[in-house]
Scaffold this active site. Structure first.
Site, PDB file in Angstrom:
ATOM      1  N   GLY A  10       0.818  -1.200   0.000  1.00 48.21           N
ATOM      2  CA  GLY A  10       0.000   0.000   0.000  1.00 48.21           C
ATOM      3  C   GLY A  10       0.855   1.254   0.000  1.00 48.21           C
ATOM      4  O   GLY A  10       2.091   1.191  -0.051  1.00 48.21           O
ATOM      5  N   GLN A  11       0.197   2.397   0.069  1.00 48.11           N
ATOM      6  CA  GLN A  11       0.928   3.669   0.006  1.00 48.11           C
ATOM      7  C   GLN A  11       1.908   3.822   1.163  1.00 48.11           C
ATOM      8  O   GLN A  11       3.077   4.170   0.966  1.00 48.11           O
ATOM      9  CB  GLN A  11      -0.060   4.839   0.008  1.00 48.11           C
ATOM     10  N   ALA A  57      -5.022  -2.310   5.914  1.00 48.00           N
ATOM     11  CA  ALA A  57      -6.342  -1.831   6.344  1.00 48.00           C
ATOM     12  C   ALA A  57      -7.374  -2.069   5.255  1.00 48.00           C
ATOM     13  O   ALA A  57      -7.050  -2.099   4.064  1.00 48.00           O
ATOM     14  CB  ALA A  57      -6.301  -0.338   6.682  1.00 48.00           C
ATOM     15  N   ASP A  99      -8.321   9.458  11.100  1.00 47.65           N
ATOM     16  CA  ASP A  99      -9.082  10.615  11.568  1.00 47.65           C
ATOM     17  C   ASP A  99     -10.586  10.346  11.587  1.00 47.65           C
ATOM     18  O   ASP A  99     -11.339  11.023  12.274  1.00 47.65           O
ATOM     19  CB  ASP A  99      -8.808  11.814  10.658  1.00 47.65           C
ATOM     20  N   TYR A 123     -17.019   1.946   8.584  1.00 47.39           N
ATOM     21  CA  TYR A 123     -15.562   2.030   8.480  1.00 47.39           C
ATOM     22  C   TYR A 123     -14.949   2.621   9.741  1.00 47.39           C
ATOM     23  O   TYR A 123     -14.021   2.047  10.335  1.00 47.39           O
ATOM     24  CB  TYR A 123     -15.172   2.876   7.268  1.00 47.39           C
ATOM     25  N   LYS A 127     -12.375   0.946  12.580  1.00 50.46           N
ATOM     26  CA  LYS A 127     -11.049   1.482  12.883  1.00 50.46           C
ATOM     27  C   LYS A 127     -10.893   1.760  14.373  1.00 50.46           C
ATOM     28  O   LYS A 127      -9.832   1.459  14.960  1.00 50.46           O
ATOM     29  CB  LYS A 127     -10.798   2.765  12.086  1.00 50.46           C
TER      30      LYS A 127
END
Length: 290
Positions: A10-11, A57, A99, A123, A127
């Site tokens: 991922g990023q 994630a 966030d 979501y 988290k």
């Protein structure tokens, strides 16, 4: 020293592995399903790392409303398994959160680690559950919430892309774009976040942290900054969220106070504009040499 990085493609995972170099041992979902305790245990016992970082994630925010159990499995059960297995081996564990856990709050302030979360979607609930599992089950934990992440892995087709790449693509196709202006955020470079996580993992300052570039903006102004840097004439038309409905609610206020992280690693977290300019400059050079 070796560091296991879950979600290595991922990023954020891509940046972590690049910056850690030969110290990184990366795993994607196809190699290790983090929800499978036997698979995680076998991985950790084989590698015997010094630190474990979870950059994996489930981040399909709208789809999570239709498949909340899938989101919960990836964002809560997976971190729970990792926390248990890391605790059993006395390993420091870094888990990345979002966030979005403040999605249901509307006050105009930068959230601190002491502020009460208020998730308002499948979501964000998943988290926050993941955070609670990690914080309660692994003594040596670092939980790092971030916002508006963008990294170069999205250009290679990994994951679901990012806002920067989407804006550049649409900006070259259209004369104007309608972008929401009433959602406050801090765009964050995956490269910067990776460097902060690595620095934090080398300390014993365990706990909950917020990690974003400094400053604040809106998605509309973020888009304007992107187009300005690239010299695109695309006009950004600011609109309220009510004119861009989504299945899952988005946070009105996503600005995170990252002072505690800055103190813990002894670094200033640079402004989002500076980080964005670096990202776009490197992007230009990479595309020019391709």
């Amino acid at each position: 020293m070796s560091v296991v990085v879950f979600g290595c493609r991922g990023q954020l995972g891509t940046e972590l592995c690049e910056q850690l170099g030969t110290n990184a041992v990366g795993f994607g979902h196809s190699e290790v399903n983090i929800s499978n305790s036997d698979a995680v245990a076998e991985c950790l016992d084989s590698v015997r790392p010094s630190v474990v970082i979870n950059a994996a994630a489930y981040n399909k925010v709208d789809l999570a409303e239709d498949e909340p159990e899938v989101a919960y499995h990836g964002n809560a059960i997976g971190p729970r398994v990792l926390a248990i297995e890391c605790a059993a081996r006395n390993l420091p564990f870094v888990h990345v959160s979002s966030d979005y856990v403040f999605g249901g709050r509307t006050e105009s302030k930068a959230w601190t680690e002491e502020d009460l979360p208020f998730p308002n979607s499948a979501y964000s609930t998943s988290k926050l559950a993941g955070e609670f599992f990690v914080r309660s089950l692994c003594p040596k934990h670092f939980v790092v919430r971030t916002c508006g992440l963008y990294g170069k892995a999205a250009r290679a087709g990994a994951g679901k892309g990012n806002f920067v790449e989407t804006m550049l693509r649409l900006g070259q196709e259209r004369e104007e774009l309608r972008v929401v202006v009433d959602q406050n955020c801090t765009p964050t470079s995956a490269a910067d976040l990776a460097s902060w996580i690595i620095a934090l993992s080398e300390t014993s300052n365990y706990g909950l942290y917020h990690g974003t570039n400094s400053g604040a903006t809106t998605w509309a102004d973020f888009a304007t900054e992107i187009f300005s840097f690239y010299g695109l004439s695309t006009k950004v038309i600011p609109i309220p969220s009510s004119e861009y409905p989504t299945k899952a609610a988005r946070p009105h206020q996503s600005i995170l106070n990252s002072h505690a992280l800055s103190q813990a690693i002894g670094q200033e977290l640079r402004p989002w504009q500076t980080a964005l300019a670096d990202y776009l400059e490197v992007r230009k050079l990479e595309l020019a040499s391709a």
